[in-house]
Design a protein around this motif. Structure first.
Motif, PDB file in Angstrom:
ATOM      1  N   LEU A 146     -16.780  -6.683  11.495  1.00 20.28           N
ATOM      2  CA  LEU A 146     -17.141  -5.960  10.277  1.00 20.28           C
ATOM      3  C   LEU A 146     -17.422  -4.491  10.583  1.00 20.28           C
ATOM      4  O   LEU A 146     -17.054  -3.601   9.802  1.00 20.28           O
ATOM      5  N   THR A 147     -18.074  -4.222  11.712  1.00 18.50           N
ATOM      6  CA  THR A 147     -18.337  -2.840  12.101  1.00 18.50           C
ATOM      7  C   THR A 147     -17.036  -2.056  12.251  1.00 18.50           C
ATOM      8  O   THR A 147     -16.932  -0.910  11.800  1.00 18.50           O
ATOM      9  N   SER A 148     -16.048  -2.680  12.872  1.00 14.04           N
ATOM     10  CA  SER A 148     -14.742  -2.020  13.035  1.00 14.04           C
ATOM     11  C   SER A 148     -14.063  -1.791  11.688  1.00 14.04           C
ATOM     12  O   SER A 148     -13.463  -0.729  11.451  1.00 14.04           O
ATOM     13  N   LEU A 149     -14.154  -2.773  10.788  1.00 13.51           N
ATOM     14  CA  LEU A 149     -13.546  -2.631   9.466  1.00 13.51           C
ATOM     15  C   LEU A 149     -14.210  -1.522   8.653  1.00 13.51           C
ATOM     16  O   LEU A 149     -13.537  -0.750   7.961  1.00 13.51           O
ATOM     17  N   ILE A 150     -15.539  -1.455   8.733  1.00 15.40           N
ATOM     18  CA  ILE A 150     -16.263  -0.395   8.033  1.00 15.40           C
ATOM     19  C   ILE A 150     -15.823   0.973   8.556  1.00 15.40           C
ATOM     20  O   ILE A 150     -15.631   1.930   7.791  1.00 15.40           O
ATOM     21  N   ASN A 151     -15.649   1.056   9.858  1.00 14.91           N
ATOM     22  CA  ASN A 151     -15.192   2.298  10.478  1.00 14.91           C
ATOM     23  C   ASN A 151     -13.824   2.703   9.924  1.00 14.91           C
ATOM     24  O   ASN A 151     -13.616   3.850   9.517  1.00 14.91           O
ATOM     25  N   CYS A 152     -12.882   1.753   9.902  1.00 20.47           N
ATOM     26  CA  CYS A 152     -11.542   2.034   9.387  1.00 20.47           C
ATOM     27  C   CYS A 152     -11.576   2.403   7.917  1.00 20.47           C
ATOM     28  O   CYS A 152     -10.893   3.338   7.478  1.00 20.47           O
ATOM     29  N   MET A 153     -12.362   1.664   7.139  1.00 19.94           N
ATOM     30  CA  MET A 153     -12.449   1.918   5.707  1.00 19.94           C
ATOM     31  C   MET A 153     -13.010   3.310   5.441  1.00 19.94           C
ATOM     32  O   MET A 153     -12.523   4.034   4.574  1.00 19.94           O
ATOM     33  N   TYR A 154     -14.033   3.676   6.193  1.00 20.94           N
ATOM     34  CA  TYR A 154     -14.652   4.994   6.021  1.00 20.94           C
ATOM     35  C   TYR A 154     -13.642   6.100   6.330  1.00 20.94           C
ATOM     36  O   TYR A 154     -13.547   7.082   5.591  1.00 20.94           O
ATOM     37  N   GLN A 155     -12.893   5.932   7.423  1.00 15.95           N
ATOM     38  CA  GLN A 155     -11.877   6.932   7.782  1.00 15.95           C
ATOM     39  C   GLN A 155     -10.818   7.053   6.702  1.00 15.95           C
ATOM     40  O   GLN A 155     -10.303   8.138   6.434  1.00 15.95           O
ATOM     41  N   SER A 156     -10.483   5.915   6.076  1.00 15.17           N
ATOM     42  CA  SER A 156      -9.460   5.909   5.045  1.00 15.17           C
ATOM     43  C   SER A 156      -9.939   6.574   3.758  1.00 15.17           C
ATOM     44  O   SER A 156      -9.207   7.335   3.126  1.00 15.17           O
ATOM     45  N   LEU A 157     -11.175   6.297   3.373  1.00 12.22           N
ATOM     46  CA  LEU A 157     -11.719   6.821   2.118  1.00 12.22           C
ATOM     47  C   LEU A 157     -12.227   8.251   2.249  1.00 12.22           C
ATOM     48  O   LEU A 157     -12.118   9.048   1.314  1.00 12.22           O
ATOM     49  N   PHE A 158     -12.799   8.570   3.419  1.00 13.96           N
ATOM     50  CA  PHE A 158     -13.414   9.890   3.621  1.00 13.96           C
ATOM     51  C   PHE A 158     -12.887  10.509   4.922  1.00 13.96           C
ATOM     52  O   PHE A 158     -13.648  10.671   5.892  1.00 13.96           O
ATOM     53  N   PRO A 159     -11.597  10.850   4.968  1.00 14.84           N
ATOM     54  CA  PRO A 159     -10.985  11.317   6.227  1.00 14.84           C
ATOM     55  C   PRO A 159     -11.579  12.621   6.764  1.00 14.84           C
ATOM     56  O   PRO A 159     -11.458  12.902   7.952  1.00 14.84           O
ATOM     57  N   ASN A 160     -12.212  13.413   5.906  1.00 15.04           N
ATOM     58  CA  ASN A 160     -12.751  14.704   6.337  1.00 15.04           C
ATOM     59  C   ASN A 160     -14.243  14.653   6.648  1.00 15.04           C
ATOM     60  O   ASN A 160     -14.854  15.700   6.932  1.00 15.04           O
ATOM     61  N   LEU A 161     -14.828  13.452   6.584  1.00 18.48           N
ATOM     62  CA  LEU A 161     -16.259  13.319   6.848  1.00 18.48           C
ATOM     63  C   LEU A 161     -16.474  12.390   8.049  1.00 18.48           C
ATOM     64  O   LEU A 161     -16.232  11.190   7.952  1.00 18.48           O
ATOM     65  N   PRO A 162     -16.905  12.921   9.189  1.00 17.47           N
ATOM     66  CA  PRO A 162     -17.150  12.051  10.357  1.00 17.47           C
ATOM     67  C   PRO A 162     -18.339  11.143  10.117  1.00 17.47           C
ATOM     68  O   PRO A 162     -19.288  11.495   9.417  1.00 17.47           O
ATOM     69  N   LEU A 163     -18.272   9.959  10.698  1.00 16.59           N
ATOM     70  CA  LEU A 163     -19.402   9.030  10.597  1.00 16.59           C
ATOM     71  C   LEU A 163     -20.592   9.589  11.364  1.00 16.59           C
ATOM     72  O   LEU A 163     -20.459   9.976  12.525  1.00 16.59           O
ATOM     73  N   PRO A 164     -21.758   9.619  10.747  1.00 15.58           N
ATOM     74  CA  PRO A 164     -22.940  10.149  11.433  1.00 15.58           C
ATOM     75  C   PRO A 164     -23.529   9.147  12.400  1.00 15.58           C
ATOM     76  O   PRO A 164     -23.285   7.942  12.316  1.00 15.58           O
ATOM     77  N   GLU A 165     -24.324   9.644  13.311  1.00 20.37           N
ATOM     78  CA  GLU A 165     -25.099   8.781  14.185  1.00 20.37           C
ATOM     79  C   GLU A 165     -26.291   8.226  13.403  1.00 20.37           C
ATOM     80  O   GLU A 165     -26.712   8.823  12.413  1.00 20.37           O
ATOM     81  N   PRO A 166     -26.844   7.077  13.827  1.00 18.05           N
ATOM     82  CA  PRO A 166     -28.023   6.545  13.138  1.00 18.05           C
ATOM     83  C   PRO A 166     -29.140   7.570  13.076  1.00 18.05           C
ATOM     84  O   PRO A 166     -29.457   8.226  14.073  1.00 18.05           O
ATOM     85  N   ALA A 167     -29.734   7.725  11.889  1.00 17.70           N
ATOM     86  CA  ALA A 167     -30.769   8.743  11.694  1.00 17.70           C
ATOM     87  C   ALA A 167     -32.001   8.476  12.543  1.00 17.70           C
ATOM     88  O   ALA A 167     -32.739   9.384  12.906  1.00 17.70           O
ATOM     89  N   TRP A 168     -32.233   7.187  12.875  1.00 16.34           N
ATOM     90  CA  TRP A 168     -33.436   6.823  13.631  1.00 16.34           C
ATOM     91  C   TRP A 168     -33.206   6.850  15.139  1.00 16.34           C
ATOM     92  O   TRP A 168     -34.089   6.505  15.904  1.00 16.34           O
ATOM     93  N   GLY A 169     -32.008   7.256  15.569  1.00 15.50           N
ATOM     94  CA  GLY A 169     -31.743   7.324  17.000  1.00 15.50           C
ATOM     95  C   GLY A 169     -31.485   5.953  17.597  1.00 15.50           C
ATOM     96  O   GLY A 169     -31.264   4.976  16.879  1.00 15.50           O
ATOM     97  N   PRO A 170     -31.487   5.858  18.919  1.00 18.40           N
ATOM     98  CA  PRO A 170     -31.236   4.568  19.575  1.00 18.40           C
ATOM     99  C   PRO A 170     -32.251   3.511  19.122  1.00 18.40           C
ATOM    100  O   PRO A 170     -33.441   3.793  18.993  1.00 18.40           O
ATOM    101  N   THR A 171     -31.739   2.326  18.855  1.00 21.47           N
ATOM    102  CA  THR A 171     -32.606   1.242  18.399  1.00 21.47           C
ATOM    103  C   THR A 171     -33.506   0.766  19.533  1.00 21.47           C
ATOM    104  O   THR A 171     -33.038   0.459  20.621  1.00 21.47           O
ATOM    105  N   SER A 172     -34.797   0.693  19.266  1.00 19.35           N
ATOM    106  CA  SER A 172     -35.744   0.218  20.277  1.00 19.35           C
ATOM    107  C   SER A 172     -36.018  -1.264  20.060  1.00 19.35           C
ATOM    108  O   SER A 172     -36.220  -1.717  18.932  1.00 19.35           O
ATOM    109  N   LEU A 173     -36.000  -2.005  21.133  1.00 16.03           N
ATOM    110  CA  LEU A 173     -36.276  -3.438  21.079  1.00 16.03           C
ATOM    111  C   LEU A 173     -37.742  -3.683  21.396  1.00 16.03           C
ATOM    112  O   LEU A 173     -38.386  -2.886  22.091  1.00 16.03           O
ATOM    113  N   PRO A 174     -38.301  -4.777  20.896  1.00 20.83           N
ATOM    114  CA  PRO A 174     -39.713  -5.069  21.172  1.00 20.83           C
ATOM    115  C   PRO A 174     -39.942  -5.361  22.649  1.00 20.83           C
ATOM    116  O   PRO A 174     -39.015  -5.784  23.358  1.00 20.83           O
ATOM    117  N   PRO A 175     -41.148  -5.146  23.148  1.00 27.15           N
ATOM    118  CA  PRO A 175     -41.458  -5.454  24.546  1.00 27.15           C
ATOM    119  C   PRO A 175     -41.464  -6.960  24.788  1.00 27.15           C
ATOM    120  O   PRO A 175     -41.151  -7.757  23.901  1.00 27.15           O
TER     121      PRO A 175
END
Length: 222
Positions: A146-175
């Protein structure tokens, strides 16, 4: 070295060289082929495939959460009600369609390491022929698709807008967690992921209706 041995050595060398060349070609062509497939994919088909897969994973996530609760024993219904700030929220953000689709993409990326952590934890808690581990693996693999499909779909619909990085940065896992904390954590991850998929399917349905409406208006003008 007689002629027969020389011939065998020559054939072996050829096979080895051919195998190495094939591997190098796959490594070189693979990424570009994926990019080409994204570029050649029509936005309508890409959107329909993405919505279909999202609905499928949502249905499987409902069953997955049910299997998870059964496998955790007593008090399993209470596990999902405990708060946990380490797990991504299921809400999709953004004002326009491009931002909201990008939010779906970054959410999928954010949930991925949590899914892997739950799978690792449950591998230690469950017996090998486990329906839970099988269901976790299926949903995790489909989510990668699904992640790959979303990527392709986004490129197809919005070819001039690059996908942003997550706003919250790298995901932190619990200790490190004890068994009770692991059960709570896993339940919250699966519950929020199910809710996220429901929200994502709604967003994709809205986007699909907007795309279809625009196509109808264009056909009327033409």
């Amino acid at each position: 070295m007689n002629g027969h041995v020389k011939n065998m050595y020559f054939q072996l060398s050829i096979r080895t060289a051919t195998t190495l060349l094939s591997l190098l070609l796959v490594m070189a062509v693979g990424p570009s082929k994926t990019i080409t497939l994204c570029k050649n994919q029509q936005s309508g088909n890409s959107l329909q495939q993405t919505l279909k897969l999202t609905r499928l994973i949502y249905k499987e996530s409902v069953d997955l959460l049910r299997i998870y609760k059964i496998s955790q024993g007593d008090m399993s219904e209470l596990f999902c009600k405990i708060s946990n700030n380490d797990v991504p929220e299921p809400d999709i953000s953004g004002l326009d369609p491009s931002e909201r689709i990008a939010s779906i993409y970054t959410h999928l990326q954010a949930f991925d390491p949590h899914f892997k952590r739950v799978f690792e934890q449950q591998t230690d808690l469950q017996l090998p022929p486990s329906a839970l581990l099988k269901a976790l693996s299926i949903v995790s693999n489909r989510s990668s698709s699904l992640t790959s499909l979303i990527n392709c779909m986004y490129q197809s619909l919005f070819p001039n807008l690059p996908l942003p990085e997550p706003a919250w940065g790298p995901t932190s896992l619990p200790p490190s967690q004890n068994i009770f904390q692991q059960k709570v954590y896993g339940c919250i991850v699966l519950k929020r992921y199910k809710e996220f998929l429901s929200n994502a399917a709604k967003e994709l349905r809205i986007l699909k209706s907007q795309v279809c409406r625009k196509k109808t208006q264009m056909n009327v003008v033409l």
